[in-house]
Design an enzyme around this catalytic site. Sequence first.
Site, PDB file in Angstrom:
ATOM      1  N   CYS A   1      -1.474   8.705  -3.407  1.00  0.00           N
ATOM      2  CA  CYS A   1      -1.194   8.916  -1.883  1.00  0.00           C
ATOM      3  C   CYS A   1      -0.012   9.586  -1.777  1.00  0.00           C
ATOM      4  O   CYS A   1       0.665  10.438  -2.498  1.00  0.00           O
ATOM      5  CB  CYS A   1      -1.327   7.326  -1.513  1.00  0.00           C
ATOM      6  SG  CYS A   1       0.071   6.458  -2.044  1.00  0.00           S
TER       7      CYS A   1
ATOM      8  N   CYS B   1       2.032   2.247  -0.698  1.00  0.00           N
ATOM      9  CA  CYS B   1       0.896   1.370  -0.083  1.00  0.00           C
ATOM     10  C   CYS B   1      -0.629   1.604  -0.564  1.00  0.00           C
ATOM     11  O   CYS B   1      -1.058   0.639  -1.179  1.00  0.00           O
ATOM     12  CB  CYS B   1       0.794   1.924   1.452  1.00  0.00           C
ATOM     13  SG  CYS B   1       2.422   1.228   2.489  1.00  0.00           S
ATOM     14  N   ARG B   2      -1.045   2.743  -0.451  1.00  0.00           N
ATOM     15  CA  ARG B   2      -2.437   2.936  -0.653  1.00  0.00           C
ATOM     16  C   ARG B   2      -2.826   3.218  -2.354  1.00  0.00           C
ATOM     17  O   ARG B   2      -3.598   2.373  -2.874  1.00  0.00           O
ATOM     18  CB  ARG B   2      -3.205   4.173  -0.003  1.00  0.00           C
ATOM     19  CG  ARG B   2      -3.219   3.575   1.525  1.00  0.00           C
ATOM     20  CD  ARG B   2      -3.491   5.205   2.047  1.00  0.00           C
ATOM     21  NE  ARG B   2      -2.271   6.060   2.101  1.00  0.00           N
ATOM     22  CZ  ARG B   2      -2.231   7.482   2.677  1.00  0.00           C
ATOM     23  NH1 ARG B   2      -3.266   7.983   3.167  1.00  0.00           N
ATOM     24  NH2 ARG B   2      -1.118   8.096   2.320  1.00  0.00           N
TER      25      ARG B   2
HETATM   26  P1  4NP Z   1       1.300   5.630   1.066  1.00  0.00           P
HETATM   27  O1  4NP Z   1       2.012   5.086   2.663  1.00  0.00           O
HETATM   28  O2  4NP Z   1       1.210   6.929   0.970  1.00  0.00           O
HETATM   29  O3  4NP Z   1      -0.044   4.927   1.218  1.00  0.00           O
HETATM   30  O4  4NP Z   1       2.417   5.058   0.004  1.00  0.00           O
HETATM   31  C1  4NP Z   1       3.231   5.619   2.853  1.00  0.00           C
HETATM   32  C2  4NP Z   1       4.330   5.189   2.423  1.00  0.00           C
HETATM   33  C3  4NP Z   1       5.543   5.960   2.838  1.00  0.00           C
HETATM   34  C4  4NP Z   1       5.585   6.734   3.932  1.00  0.00           C
HETATM   35  C5  4NP Z   1       4.483   7.303   4.375  1.00  0.00           C
HETATM   36  C6  4NP Z   1       3.273   6.757   3.752  1.00  0.00           C
HETATM   37  N1  4NP Z   1       6.671   7.375   4.410  1.00  0.00           N
HETATM   38  O5  4NP Z   1       6.697   8.059   5.017  1.00  0.00           O
HETATM   39  O6  4NP Z   1       7.946   7.091   3.885  1.00  0.00           O
END
Ligand code: 4NP
Length: 155
Positions: free
Chosen positions: A8, A13-14
């Site tokens: 991701c 998160c994902r």
């Molecule tokens: P992930 O979520 O891609 O599912 O881990 C995010 C975590 C952090 C950020 C964006 C999405 N960020 O902009 O910091």
Amino acid sequence: MMRILFVCLGNICRSPTAEGVFRQKVLDAGLQQHVEIDSAGTGPWHIGKAPDVRACRAALERGYDLSRLRARQVALDDFRRFDLILAMDESNLGDLRQLDAGKGSAEIDLYLRRYGLHMDEVPDPYYGDGIGFELVLDLLEQASLTLLDEIRRRL
Ligand code: 4NP
């Protein structure tokens, strides 16, 4: 042996949720000797950090412990090391294709386009309210069972 990398944007998160859920399904199926699982982010912002507390809490409520995972960024070596790289959304997929530029051996695809039911992307829950993390878990639990079926067929 099949090597799978979930990707991701932030790897907090994902994709760590995808890793934790799929790791548990593989353990439940007794297939841990046959599958190597990891996750990474296309972005560098959260390198070394544990998953988001909201992701950890939501996952733990369903029996997945993400607390020991640490974020890392996708590396060029990943395109050789892994057989299958599964992106959470179209933006991640585009970034991966650009990084790889067709040089690696890994197959790169959208996790849900390949193994999901109704949606192609796992929506980014980072800036939303907590309910987004439940949707992430619903989508990833379903896809993990379909992915597990494919691994069973390939073995
Ligand atoms: P992930 O979520 O891609 O599912 O881990 C995010 C975590 C952090 C950020 C964006 C999405 N960020 O902009 O910091």
